[in-house]
Design a protein around this motif. Structure first.
Motif, PDB file in Angstrom:
ATOM      1  N   LEU A  93       1.044  -1.109   0.075  1.00 54.44           N
ATOM      2  CA  LEU A  93       0.074   0.097  -0.146  1.00 54.44           C
ATOM      3  C   LEU A  93       0.876   1.371   0.179  1.00 54.44           C
ATOM      4  N   LEU A  94       0.423   2.213  -0.794  1.00 56.70           N
ATOM      5  CA  LEU A  94       1.224   3.440  -0.915  1.00 56.70           C
ATOM      6  C   LEU A  94       0.211   4.243  -0.161  1.00 56.70           C
ATOM      7  N   VAL A  95       0.688   4.841   0.901  1.00 50.91           N
ATOM      8  CA  VAL A  95      -0.273   5.442   1.969  1.00 50.91           C
ATOM      9  C   VAL A  95       0.221   7.000   2.139  1.00 50.91           C
ATOM     10  N   ASN A  96      -0.824   7.913   2.077  1.00 47.47           N
ATOM     11  CA  ASN A  96      -0.520   9.352   2.568  1.00 47.47           C
ATOM     12  C   ASN A  96      -0.531   9.506   3.911  1.00 47.47           C
ATOM     13  N   THR A  97       0.541   9.727   4.511  1.00 44.59           N
ATOM     14  CA  THR A  97       0.497   9.689   6.103  1.00 44.59           C
ATOM     15  C   THR A  97       1.792  10.586   6.520  1.00 44.59           C
ATOM     16  N   ASP A  98       1.574  11.312   7.647  1.00 45.74           N
ATOM     17  CA  ASP A  98       2.759  11.858   8.321  1.00 45.74           C
ATOM     18  C   ASP A  98       3.316  10.655   9.404  1.00 45.74           C
ATOM     19  N   VAL A  99       2.885   9.703   9.547  1.00 48.43           N
ATOM     20  CA  VAL A  99       3.275   8.707  10.504  1.00 48.43           C
ATOM     21  C   VAL A  99       4.846   8.343  10.156  1.00 48.43           C
ATOM     22  N   PRO A 100       5.450   8.377  11.108  1.00 47.80           N
ATOM     23  CA  PRO A 100       6.997   7.857  10.826  1.00 47.80           C
ATOM     24  C   PRO A 100       7.123   6.486  10.427  1.00 47.80           C
ATOM     25  N   GLN A 101       7.853   5.973   9.634  1.00 46.71           N
ATOM     26  CA  GLN A 101       8.319   4.597   9.042  1.00 46.71           C
ATOM     27  C   GLN A 101       8.371   3.477  10.291  1.00 46.71           C
ATOM     28  N   SER A 102       8.609   4.179  11.649  1.00 45.51           N
ATOM     29  CA  SER A 102       9.087   3.355  12.860  1.00 45.51           C
ATOM     30  C   SER A 102       7.840   2.894  13.274  1.00 45.51           C
ATOM     31  N   GLU A 103       6.712   3.656  12.969  1.00 44.05           N
ATOM     32  CA  GLU A 103       5.086   3.684  13.619  1.00 44.05           C
ATOM     33  C   GLU A 103       4.333   2.667  12.695  1.00 44.05           C
ATOM     34  N   ILE A 104       4.859   2.469  11.661  1.00 46.39           N
ATOM     35  CA  ILE A 104       4.064   1.634  10.287  1.00 46.39           C
ATOM     36  C   ILE A 104       3.689  -0.002  11.053  1.00 46.39           C
ATOM     37  N   HIS A 105       2.684  -0.410  10.812  1.00 50.82           N
ATOM     38  CA  HIS A 105       2.608  -1.862  11.109  1.00 50.82           C
ATOM     39  C   HIS A 105       2.192  -2.564   9.967  1.00 50.82           C
ATOM     40  N   HIS A 106       3.195  -3.631   9.377  1.00 50.87           N
ATOM     41  CA  HIS A 106       3.047  -4.475   8.452  1.00 50.87           C
ATOM     42  C   HIS A 106       2.487  -5.633   8.709  1.00 50.87           C
ATOM     43  N   VAL A 107       1.621  -6.138   8.135  1.00 51.26           N
ATOM     44  CA  VAL A 107       0.539  -7.306   8.723  1.00 51.26           C
ATOM     45  C   VAL A 107       0.908  -8.478   7.629  1.00 51.26           C
TER      46      VAL A 107
END
Length: 119
Positions: free
Chosen positions: A91-105
């Protein structure tokens, strides 16, 4: 923009099972990352060569809000001893969340693809 990865395995090469697995994977990615279809710039799916009964994106189109999200299907490279009956997504997601807080599933047997994410 951030990339969010995920994968799920399918028990049988059947249309409804492929669609349901793709929906389960996307629903869990949305939930764990607190995102919606409106946040997604595009989704790229791949399937292993043993899944031929349906496109995963056809199942994802059934999810509310995904009628306008650009979705793409591709075939995964056929690699010896790779995980069978597997659907992967980026998924290419528009977000300001830092990569360290992304949750891969990674669900079902696909969890073995990323044992570092368990727990």
């Amino acid at each position: 923009m951030r990339g969010i990865r995920g994968a799920i395995t399918v028990g049988r090469n059947e249309k409804e099972e492929i669609w349901q697995a793709a929906q389960e994977l996307i629903t869990e990615l949305l939930r764990t990352n607190a995102i919606s279809a409106d946040d997604i710039g595009a989704a790229i799916f791949s399937v292993t060569e043993d899944l031929t009964a349906a496109f995963p994106t056809a199942g994802v189109r059934r999810i509310a809000g995904f009628d306008l999200v650009p979705l793409f299907d591709a075939r995964q490279c056929a690699i010896e001893d790779s995980l069978p009956r597997c659907i992967r997504v980026l998924l290419l997601v528009n977000t300001d969340v830092p990569q360290s807080e992304i949750h891969h599933v990674y669900l079902r047997a696909a969890a073995e693809l990323r044992p570092d994410l368990e727990g």
